[in-house]
Write a protein that holds these residues in place. Structure first.
Motif, PDB file in Angstrom:
ATOM      1  N   CYS A 145       0.715  -1.244  -0.074  1.00 22.33           N
ATOM      2  CA  CYS A 145      -0.088   0.056  -0.164  1.00 22.33           C
ATOM      3  C   CYS A 145       0.836   1.239   0.060  1.00 22.33           C
ATOM      4  O   CYS A 145       0.958   2.002  -0.813  1.00 22.33           O
ATOM      5  CB  CYS A 145      -0.774   0.090   1.160  1.00 22.33           C
ATOM      6  N   MET A 146       1.719   1.131   0.789  1.00 21.51           N
ATOM      7  CA  MET A 146       2.718   2.485   0.926  1.00 21.51           C
ATOM      8  C   MET A 146       3.387   2.512  -0.227  1.00 21.51           C
ATOM      9  O   MET A 146       3.801   3.600  -0.831  1.00 21.51           O
ATOM     10  CB  MET A 146       3.879   2.245   2.135  1.00 21.51           C
ATOM     11  N   GLU A 147       3.949   1.498  -0.934  1.00 23.27           N
ATOM     12  CA  GLU A 147       4.620   1.535  -2.194  1.00 23.27           C
ATOM     13  C   GLU A 147       3.912   2.268  -3.383  1.00 23.27           C
ATOM     14  O   GLU A 147       4.328   3.120  -3.993  1.00 23.27           O
ATOM     15  CB  GLU A 147       5.099   0.194  -2.660  1.00 23.27           C
ATOM     16  N   ILE A 148       2.474   1.940  -3.369  1.00 23.82           N
ATOM     17  CA  ILE A 148       1.757   2.372  -4.420  1.00 23.82           C
ATOM     18  C   ILE A 148       1.399   3.967  -4.088  1.00 23.82           C
ATOM     19  O   ILE A 148       1.604   4.732  -5.042  1.00 23.82           O
ATOM     20  CB  ILE A 148       0.149   1.814  -4.319  1.00 23.82           C
ATOM     21  N   LEU A 149       1.281   4.152  -2.789  1.00 20.47           N
ATOM     22  CA  LEU A 149       1.235   5.957  -2.460  1.00 20.47           C
ATOM     23  C   LEU A 149       2.411   6.566  -2.955  1.00 20.47           C
ATOM     24  O   LEU A 149       2.411   7.671  -3.293  1.00 20.47           O
ATOM     25  CB  LEU A 149       0.945   5.787  -1.075  1.00 20.47           C
ATOM     26  N   LYS A 172      -3.820  -3.299  10.981  1.00 18.92           N
ATOM     27  CA  LYS A 172      -2.618  -2.397  12.109  1.00 18.92           C
ATOM     28  C   LYS A 172      -1.291  -2.252  11.638  1.00 18.92           C
ATOM     29  O   LYS A 172      -1.128  -0.859  11.614  1.00 18.92           O
ATOM     30  CB  LYS A 172      -2.492  -3.348  13.363  1.00 18.92           C
ATOM     31  N   PRO A 173      -0.488  -2.921  10.748  1.00 19.00           N
ATOM     32  CA  PRO A 173       0.505  -2.439  10.206  1.00 19.00           C
ATOM     33  C   PRO A 173       0.464  -1.139   9.367  1.00 19.00           C
ATOM     34  O   PRO A 173       1.615  -0.423   9.342  1.00 19.00           O
ATOM     35  CB  PRO A 173       1.253  -3.812   9.838  1.00 19.00           C
ATOM     36  N   VAL A 174      -0.581  -1.302   8.379  1.00 17.31           N
ATOM     37  CA  VAL A 174      -0.627  -0.364   7.335  1.00 17.31           C
ATOM     38  C   VAL A 174      -0.678   1.164   8.228  1.00 17.31           C
ATOM     39  O   VAL A 174      -0.503   2.140   7.573  1.00 17.31           O
ATOM     40  CB  VAL A 174      -1.449  -0.452   6.234  1.00 17.31           C
ATOM     41  N   ILE A 225      -8.476   9.458  -2.346  1.00 24.38           N
ATOM     42  CA  ILE A 225      -7.471   8.424  -2.922  1.00 24.38           C
ATOM     43  C   ILE A 225      -8.049   7.072  -2.148  1.00 24.38           C
ATOM     44  O   ILE A 225      -8.050   6.930  -0.981  1.00 24.38           O
ATOM     45  CB  ILE A 225      -6.044   8.590  -2.566  1.00 24.38           C
ATOM     46  N   VAL A 226      -8.095   6.119  -2.861  1.00 21.30           N
ATOM     47  CA  VAL A 226      -8.830   4.780  -2.418  1.00 21.30           C
ATOM     48  C   VAL A 226      -8.039   3.514  -2.675  1.00 21.30           C
ATOM     49  O   VAL A 226      -7.633   3.302  -3.982  1.00 21.30           O
ATOM     50  CB  VAL A 226     -10.319   4.594  -2.809  1.00 21.30           C
ATOM     51  N   LEU A 227      -7.336   3.152  -1.727  1.00 26.96           N
ATOM     52  CA  LEU A 227      -6.576   1.960  -1.989  1.00 26.96           C
ATOM     53  C   LEU A 227      -7.625   0.676  -1.595  1.00 26.96           C
ATOM     54  O   LEU A 227      -7.934   0.343  -0.450  1.00 26.96           O
ATOM     55  CB  LEU A 227      -5.243   1.798  -1.089  1.00 26.96           C
ATOM     56  N   ASP A 228      -7.810  -0.316  -2.525  1.00 25.95           N
ATOM     57  CA  ASP A 228      -8.961  -1.210  -2.132  1.00 25.95           C
ATOM     58  C   ASP A 228      -7.944  -2.746  -1.875  1.00 25.95           C
ATOM     59  O   ASP A 228      -7.342  -3.255  -2.904  1.00 25.95           O
ATOM     60  CB  ASP A 228      -9.628  -1.717  -3.211  1.00 25.95           C
ATOM     61  N   VAL A 229      -7.805  -3.036  -0.822  1.00 26.63           N
ATOM     62  CA  VAL A 229      -6.996  -4.328  -0.339  1.00 26.63           C
ATOM     63  C   VAL A 229      -7.761  -5.609  -0.411  1.00 26.63           C
ATOM     64  O   VAL A 229      -7.315  -6.769  -0.672  1.00 26.63           O
ATOM     65  CB  VAL A 229      -6.374  -4.056   0.952  1.00 26.63           C
TER      66      VAL A 229
END
Ligand code: NAP
Length: 283
Positions: A145-149, A172-174, A225-229
């Protein structure tokens, strides 16, 4: 219409950097190596293992698959992990989960040597992530997720981030990684009151609940900005995320697709972590 933030370009950039680092190590006689340990033949595990091996091969990380039968005992699994912990030619270990019913997952995952825990599954790794340090590897999906952002140029400082889900694998980690990047973070879960209102307040929304269409138009607002995991099956058995994608495309500024979003970056994070572990082992 929202921008579509695919994972592939972020994964490619990460793989290119990882391949350069792996080549530099190999030139010094160290071939980065990742062991993947699997119990049983779950199709999801096999697919993930295959994808991880392909990505590793692409960047110059050697892989070793260790598979145990579905009826293997916990003692046998722990013994196999200890062998890998003690093997200096293995720099990273990926333990595929969930483990078969009856195994004490907490006991097994905490057997991993922390310096080889490239998917952030041990309590020690998680504690280090929560303490804000850089010595541990965060769970690969959270890092993805962080890499994408980062790839798409999002400056998180001072931004309101909402994470839906509070598991140790993602939620929790993200949240901790977002906090470390100076976002102001809210974590939601199944007992959150008025989830739509909390989600609507987000500038960055990370959906990791594992519930198809949980995030519908009531949860979305312009500019987000929406990240869909989430990885779910819809009514027709088709792969989908947690976000009502068609609704989101009309409302938000950017969204990652499912498939082809966050999931497409995870294996490249894993390969990168294996190379970092190899570098640290040689220092
Ligand atoms: P999990 O352990 O089941 O956790 C789900 C979390 O979502 C829990 O904290 C749960 O709240 C919360 N939640 C569930 N329903 C909710 C609702 N209606 N409202 C608000 N919160 C709700 O799942 P996980 O392992 O974190 O995985 C989450 C999703 O990510 C799954 O779809 C999984 O397949 C996917 N995933 C994707 C990748 C990838 O690479 N893209 C990797 C791993 C997992 P409570 O804590 O209150 O129960």
């Amino acid at each position: 219409m929202a921008e579509l933030w695919r994972g592939a370009p972020a994964a490619d950039a990460l793989c290119a950097a990882t391949a350069r680092a792996a080549a530099a190590l190999s030139a010094r006689g160290v071939v980065p190596a990742l062991a993947i340990i699997r119990v049983g033949e779950r199709p999801d595990d096999i697919a993930y293992e295959r994808g991880a091996m392909k990505c590793c091969e692409r960047v110059g990380v050697r892989t070793r698959g260790v598979s145990l039968p579905a009826d293997a005992t916990q003692e046998r699994l722990v013994a196999a992990l200890r062998v890998l912990n003690d093997d200096a030619s293995v720099h990273g270990i990926l333990l595929l989960r969930p483990l078969p019913a009856g195994m004490d997952e907490d006991a097994v995952r905490n057997t991993l040597a922390q310096e080889k825990d490239v998917d952030g599954v041990t309590d020690l790794s998680l504690a280090r992530i929560f303490a804000g340090g850089t010595a541990a590897y965060a769970p690969c999906t959270a890092r993805a997720c962080m890499e994408i952002l980062n790839f798409y140029g999002v400056d998180l400082r001072g931004k309101r981030a909402v994470v839906v889900g509070r598991s140790l694998v993602i939620g929790k980690p993200v949240a901790m990684l977002l906090l470390a990047a100076h976002a102001t973070v809210t974590i939601c879960h199944s007992r959150t009151a008025d989830l739509p209102a909390v989600c609507r307040s987000a500038e960055i929304l990370i959906a990791s609940a594992g519930s198809a269409n949980l995030i519908d138009e009531r949860c979305l607002s312009p500019g987000q900005i929406v990240l869909d995991v989430g990885v779910n099956a819809d009514g027709d058995g088709k792969l989908c995320g947690d976000v009502d994608f068609e609704a989101a495309r009309e409302i938000v500024a950017a969204i990652t697709p499912v498939p082809g979003g966050v999931g497409a970056v995870t294996a490249s994070v894993l390969a990168g972590n294996a190379v970092t572990a190899a570098m640290r082992a040689t220092e």
